[in-house]
Write an enzyme that holds these catalytic residues in place. Sequence first.
Site, PDB file in Angstrom:
ATOM      1  N   VAL A 230     -63.308 -53.220 -25.992  1.00 40.90           N
ATOM      2  CA  VAL A 230     -64.258 -54.235 -25.537  1.00 40.90           C
ATOM      3  C   VAL A 230     -65.644 -53.807 -26.012  1.00 40.90           C
ATOM      4  CG1 VAL A 230     -65.121 -55.543 -23.562  1.00 40.90           C
ATOM      5  CG2 VAL A 230     -62.816 -54.592 -23.484  1.00 40.90           C
TER       6      VAL A 230
ATOM      7  N   VAL B  53     -64.456 -48.380 -25.563  1.00 36.87           N
ATOM      8  CA  VAL B  53     -65.771 -49.009 -25.729  1.00 36.87           C
ATOM      9  C   VAL B  53     -66.081 -49.188 -27.219  1.00 36.87           C
ATOM     10  CG1 VAL B  53     -68.248 -48.744 -25.293  1.00 36.87           C
ATOM     11  CG2 VAL B  53     -66.577 -48.044 -23.550  1.00 36.87           C
ATOM     12  N   LYS B  54     -66.298 -50.451 -27.584  1.00 36.22           N
ATOM     13  CA  LYS B  54     -66.600 -50.748 -28.990  1.00 36.22           C
ATOM     14  C   LYS B  54     -68.102 -50.686 -29.200  1.00 36.22           C
ATOM     15  CE  LYS B  54     -64.017 -53.890 -31.869  1.00 36.22           C
ATOM     16  NZ  LYS B  54     -63.658 -55.291 -32.069  1.00 36.22           N
ATOM     17  N   LEU B  55     -68.496 -49.981 -30.244  1.00 42.77           N
ATOM     18  CA  LEU B  55     -69.925 -49.795 -30.533  1.00 42.77           C
ATOM     19  C   LEU B  55     -70.201 -50.206 -31.968  1.00 42.77           C
ATOM     20  CD1 LEU B  55     -69.939 -46.239 -29.004  1.00 42.77           C
ATOM     21  CD2 LEU B  55     -71.240 -48.160 -28.055  1.00 42.77           C
TER      22      LEU B  55
ATOM     23  N   THR C 101     -60.872 -56.784 -28.858  1.00 42.06           N
ATOM     24  CA  THR C 101     -61.621 -58.029 -28.658  1.00 42.06           C
ATOM     25  C   THR C 101     -62.946 -57.855 -29.385  1.00 42.06           C
ATOM     26  OG1 THR C 101     -62.835 -57.280 -26.700  1.00 42.06           O
ATOM     27  CG2 THR C 101     -60.667 -58.250 -26.309  1.00 42.06           C
TER      28      THR C 101
END
Length: 217
Positions: A56, A82-84, A27
């Site tokens: 996300v 975890v998207k960074l 996402t």
Amino acid sequence: MDFFLDSTDLEEIKRLNDLGIINGLTTNPSLIYKAKTPFEQLIKNICSEIKGPVSVETVAEDSNQMIKQGIKLSKMAKNIVVKLPMTWEGIKACTELSKINIHTNVTLCFSTTQAILAAKAGATFISPFIGRLDDANIDGVQLIREIKQIYSNFNYTTKVLAASIRTKNHVSQSAIAGADVATIPPKVFNTLVDHNLTDRGLEIFNSDWHKSGQKIL
Ligand code: E4P
């Protein structure tokens, strides 16, 4: 190659997941905006449908906030990644989250040096945006090839996730270039099975079978 869906459209996600060949999902804040559903509810619904990694994105600018958000996101479901963002703060947060075994996806990658930084920070995935590169007249698939080469030179374990996929050709070219994953919007995914020779062949087989008068059951 793993197939992820790049979507927050729960109906489409369920329909395509029924095929049994979807390995995960990504996402981003724009896709969340499009879904017009309360954030936590949406993520929980997606994570109960998709058993593989679900990325996300954090939305902070400094690493401490990103880490806090990352820890919070990781508690929403077991399969959260975890998207960074590809910034120094994002890299710092990636290093810290990797140390505590939280899976990460460094997003908005447009160069090989950025991909090296993500690998050194222990990222689980790096997301080169091939469609946006092509839009800027730069060969997006070539970036995948180069990152794969560098990762293999140094045995980096970060997986290359081809993102910003716009066409069926992007999927096949990413596979040829060795991308570990392609994250595909449903609109493109729906076209993967299409070939006019398949349609024509099926038409002929069906017609001949009908003419033969034979039965299977
Ligand atoms: C990947 O994780 C991103 O969500 C996505 O692929 C972005 O694609 P776009 O360039 O079509 O917005």
